[in-house]
Design a protein around this motif. Structure first.
Motif, PDB file in Angstrom:
ATOM      1  N   HIS A  30       0.847  -1.209   0.000  1.00  0.00           N
ATOM      2  CA  HIS A  30       0.000   0.000   0.000  1.00  0.00           C
ATOM      3  C   HIS A  30       0.871   1.242   0.000  1.00  0.00           C
ATOM      4  CE1 HIS A  30      -2.991   3.003   0.842  1.00  0.00           C
ATOM      5  NE2 HIS A  30      -2.470   3.265   2.020  1.00  0.00           N
ATOM      6  N   HIS A  32       0.948   5.549  -1.908  1.00  0.00           N
ATOM      7  CA  HIS A  32       0.201   6.554  -2.675  1.00  0.00           C
ATOM      8  C   HIS A  32       1.074   7.018  -3.841  1.00  0.00           C
ATOM      9  CE1 HIS A  32      -3.062   6.857   0.340  1.00  0.00           C
ATOM     10  NE2 HIS A  32      -2.092   6.434   1.136  1.00  0.00           N
ATOM     11  N   HIS A  53       2.691  15.438   4.428  1.00  0.00           N
ATOM     12  CA  HIS A  53       1.756  15.919   5.459  1.00  0.00           C
ATOM     13  C   HIS A  53       2.157  15.499   6.877  1.00  0.00           C
ATOM     14  CE1 HIS A  53      -0.738  12.228   6.125  1.00  0.00           C
ATOM     15  NE2 HIS A  53      -0.514  11.964   4.864  1.00  0.00           N
ATOM     16  N   TYR A  54       2.938  14.426   7.010  1.00  0.00           N
ATOM     17  CA  TYR A  54       3.413  14.074   8.349  1.00  0.00           C
ATOM     18  C   TYR A  54       4.285  15.224   8.896  1.00  0.00           C
ATOM     19  CZ  TYR A  54       2.339   9.007   7.399  1.00  0.00           C
ATOM     20  OH  TYR A  54       1.754   7.791   7.101  1.00  0.00           O
ATOM     21  N   ARG A 174      -9.543   2.098  -4.863  1.00  0.00           N
ATOM     22  CA  ARG A 174      -9.903   2.762  -3.599  1.00  0.00           C
ATOM     23  C   ARG A 174     -11.290   3.383  -3.735  1.00  0.00           C
ATOM     24  NH1 ARG A 174      -6.463   4.493   0.926  1.00  0.00           N
ATOM     25  NH2 ARG A 174      -7.907   5.603   2.262  1.00  0.00           N
ATOM     26  N   SER A 228     -10.871   3.168   3.656  1.00  0.00           N
ATOM     27  CA  SER A 228     -10.511   3.498   5.046  1.00  0.00           C
ATOM     28  C   SER A 228     -11.798   3.913   5.735  1.00  0.00           C
ATOM     29  CB  SER A 228      -9.479   4.620   5.102  1.00  0.00           C
ATOM     30  OG  SER A 228     -10.055   5.850   4.742  1.00  0.00           O
ATOM     31  N   MET A 263      -9.070  -0.336   6.170  1.00  0.00           N
ATOM     32  CA  MET A 263      -8.144   0.430   7.016  1.00  0.00           C
ATOM     33  C   MET A 263      -9.021   1.099   8.062  1.00  0.00           C
ATOM     34  SD  MET A 263      -5.812   1.954   3.947  1.00  0.00           S
ATOM     35  CE  MET A 263      -4.234   2.020   4.778  1.00  0.00           C
ATOM     36  N   ARG A 268     -11.172  11.440  10.147  1.00  0.00           N
ATOM     37  CA  ARG A 268     -10.847  12.442   9.134  1.00  0.00           C
ATOM     38  C   ARG A 268     -11.139  13.846   9.664  1.00  0.00           C
ATOM     39  NH1 ARG A 268      -7.480   9.970   5.658  1.00  0.00           N
ATOM     40  NH2 ARG A 268      -8.342   8.022   4.904  1.00  0.00           N
ATOM     41  N   TRP A 330       0.396   1.133  10.201  1.00  0.00           N
ATOM     42  CA  TRP A 330      -0.189   2.209   9.393  1.00  0.00           C
ATOM     43  C   TRP A 330       0.001   3.580  10.031  1.00  0.00           C
ATOM     44  CZ3 TRP A 330      -6.205   2.977   9.093  1.00  0.00           C
ATOM     45  CH2 TRP A 330      -6.499   3.982   8.165  1.00  0.00           C
ATOM     46  N   TRP A 331       0.620   4.508   9.266  1.00  0.00           N
ATOM     47  CA  TRP A 331       0.554   5.950   9.547  1.00  0.00           C
ATOM     48  C   TRP A 331       1.105   6.293  10.922  1.00  0.00           C
ATOM     49  CZ3 TRP A 331      -4.823   8.438   7.945  1.00  0.00           C
ATOM     50  CH2 TRP A 331      -4.714   9.820   7.864  1.00  0.00           C
ATOM     51  N   ASP A 360       3.182   3.100   2.677  1.00  0.00           N
ATOM     52  CA  ASP A 360       2.277   4.259   2.625  1.00  0.00           C
ATOM     53  C   ASP A 360       2.982   5.479   2.022  1.00  0.00           C
ATOM     54  OD1 ASP A 360      -0.363   5.316   3.059  1.00  0.00           O
ATOM     55  OD2 ASP A 360      -0.455   4.073   4.849  1.00  0.00           O
ATOM     56  N   ARG A 362       4.078   8.524  -0.017  1.00  0.00           N
ATOM     57  CA  ARG A 362       3.421   9.461  -0.936  1.00  0.00           C
ATOM     58  C   ARG A 362       4.454  10.100  -1.848  1.00  0.00           C
ATOM     59  NH1 ARG A 362      -1.840  11.417   0.116  1.00  0.00           N
ATOM     60  NH2 ARG A 362      -2.721  10.102   1.727  1.00  0.00           N
TER      61      ARG A 362
HETATM   62  O1  RAT Z   1      -0.566   7.658   5.646  1.00  0.00           O
HETATM   63  C1  RAT Z   1      -1.078   8.522   4.949  1.00  0.00           C
HETATM   64  O2  RAT Z   1      -0.444   9.129   4.087  1.00  0.00           O
HETATM   65  C2  RAT Z   1      -2.506   8.905   5.189  1.00  0.00           C
HETATM   66  O3  RAT Z   1      -2.700  10.180   4.738  1.00  0.00           O
HETATM   67  C3  RAT Z   1      -3.529   8.158   4.452  1.00  0.00           C
HETATM   68  O4  RAT Z   1      -3.309   8.262   3.089  1.00  0.00           O
HETATM   69  C4  RAT Z   1      -3.774   6.764   4.680  1.00  0.00           C
HETATM   70  O5  RAT Z   1      -2.630   5.996   4.527  1.00  0.00           O
HETATM   71  C5  RAT Z   1      -4.845   6.262   3.740  1.00  0.00           C
HETATM   72  O6  RAT Z   1      -4.556   5.500   2.816  1.00  0.00           O
HETATM   73  O7  RAT Z   1      -5.982   6.681   3.935  1.00  0.00           O
END
Ligand code: RAT
Ligand code: ZN
Length: 419
Positions: A30, A32, A53-54, A174, A228, A263, A268, A330-331, A360, A362
């Motif tokens: 998984h 993005h 965004h983290y 998704r 999710s 997920m 949100r 996750w995350w 995960d 991005r």
């Molecule tokens: O981990 C992330 O980047 C989150 O913003 C979400 O994208 C999460 O992983 C998701 O897939 O909803």
């Protein structure tokens, strides 16, 4: 009789186990990230790393400018602020900050100089194709699963036009808007020619939703369907979401032999001013998962949970239901402390029948750090287990360890998808 030290030492050493884990090719189930055919949707380079965004969420712990002001800046302007707040004004000890440095270091860049313009110049001189190959090699990733949404206005036209697939990138369908924003999804589907109506879905509408899912599964060659869900999600319940799930999504997955990936536990827009960085976490009621696994034994559920409090129950459920495959940290759980804890917990309760991690990512470069950090922790957890076995006289051979490690890094997932 207790095994002697000499016997125990025939088991590959912790270092040898680490070498096996650090070099096994990974299926990243998984992310993005996008197939390069999606052009600028595939993010990479120092500025995208910094505006992840983290890091945005972490930078706002120190920044005092208004949210709007930050969002009105260019990507470079935002990255400058984040670099200053998180790397120059304070030491970058958080996992997301450390990750940027791990990736840069692995790419051969000198992080000691703290020279952002020089880093930018280096990335500007790279080609995308070369960089994809380089990052995948450094991360040891052989296949990347994308997150593909027909409801994404930037992504959708690329699928509609069609393109030549890069076989390193696999698709996952998704469907959050379909299950969670039904009124908007109805207008979209209607615009695309599906004969759907709002409100409680009729037989006809459900059939049309299935036709939509089938069309997109085929168009993307999707390997699983994914959603999710918020912490408060309940199943069974008399809601449009559960109706759609039960009468369209699950039958679709059964017909196509596809897992449904859940997920669970996201909240949100906890702080909407932070945009993508504003989501939070809540503990889920995992009775939902028990009800789905028990009620739909012909369906397969890939599942990750966001709350630390849910990790133990997820493992226990997986012991009860073989149609459940836990995956990833996750995350907010993708931090060393929790990767270590969750991986050891899973090994102790599930043996090797799960997938310990996904990235995960991005931003392409992130696969380099996310896998390097996770591999180390997983290697240590495994080394401890094989060493505990050796105390009984059971000596796992190198070939057996390699087999086990391959399972953890993609083999068990692939088998689960095919089953
Ligand atoms: O981990 C992330 O980047 C989150 O913003 C979400 O994208 C999460 O992983 C998701 O897939 O909803
Ligand atoms: Zn994600």
């Amino acid at each position: 009789m207790k095994a002697t030290l000499a016997e125990a030492s025939r088991v590959p050493s912790a270092k040898a186990i680490e070498d096996i884990v650090m070099s096994v090719p990974v299926t990243d189930i998984h992310t993005h990230l996008y197939d390069p055919a999606f052009k600028e949707l595939l993010l990479w380079g120092i500025d995208d790393l910094l505006v992840y965004h983290y890091l945005v969420a972490e930078a706002f712990r120190y920044l005092d400018l208004p949210y709007d002001k930050f969002w009105s800046l260019s990507k470079t302007g935002q990255a400058d602020l984040i670099w200053d707040a998180l790397f120059l004004q304070h030491s970058p000890v958080s996992e997301a900050c450390r990750g940027v440095l791990t990736a840069l270091h692995a790419l051969g860049l000198d992080v000691r100089k703290r020279d952002l313009p020089a880093l930018r110049r280096w990335f500007a001189s790279q080609t995308l194709d070369g960089h994809i190959t380089r990052c995948m090699e450094l991360a040891g990733v052989r296949k990347v699963f994308m997150t593909n949404s027909p409801f994404d206005d930037l992504e959708c036209p690329v699928w509609e036009r069609g393109f030549r697939r890069d076989d390193r990138f696999a698709a996952a369908l998704r469907i959050d808007p379909l299950l969670l924003s039904w009124p908007e999804a109805v207008s979209r589907l209607a615009r695309w020619g599906y004969k759907v109506q709002g409100g409680v879905p009729s037989r006809k509408t459900l059939d049309e939703v299935r036709r939509f899912l089938a069309d997109w599964t085929q168009r993307m060659n999707a390997r699983y369907v994914m959603v999710s869900l918020p912490a408060e999600f309940a199943f069974p319940a008399k809601t449009v979401t559960t109706q759609l799930m039960e009468k369209a999504v699950l039958p679709h997955c059964r017909d196509h032999g596809l897992p449904f990936a859940l997920m669970l536990g996201v909240k949100r827009a906890t702080n909407p001013q932070l945009k993508l960085a504003g989501d939070g976490v809540g503990a889920s009621n995992l009775a939902v998962l028990q009800n789905l696994c028990a009620g739909f034994p012909e369906n397969k559920f890939l599942t990750t949970v966001l709350a630390r409090e849910n990790q133990h129950e997820l493992c226990v459920l997986a012991r009860k239901f073989r149609n459940l495959h836990p995956f990833g940290c996750w995350w907010f759980t993708n931090v060393p402390l929790l990767i270590d804890e969750i991986t050891r917990l899973r090994l102790e309760l599930l043996g090797l029948s799960f997938t310990p991690q996904h990235s995960d990512a991005r931003v392409l470069d992130q696969i380099v750090y996310k896998w390097q950090h996770s591999r180390r922790l997983i290697a240590r957890a495994l080394a401890d287990k094989y060493s505990a076995l050796a105390q009984t006289g059971w000596q796992a051979s190198r070939a057996e360890i390699e087999r086990d490690v391959k399972d953890l890094f993609g083999g068990a997932f692939t088998r689960f998808c095919r089953s």
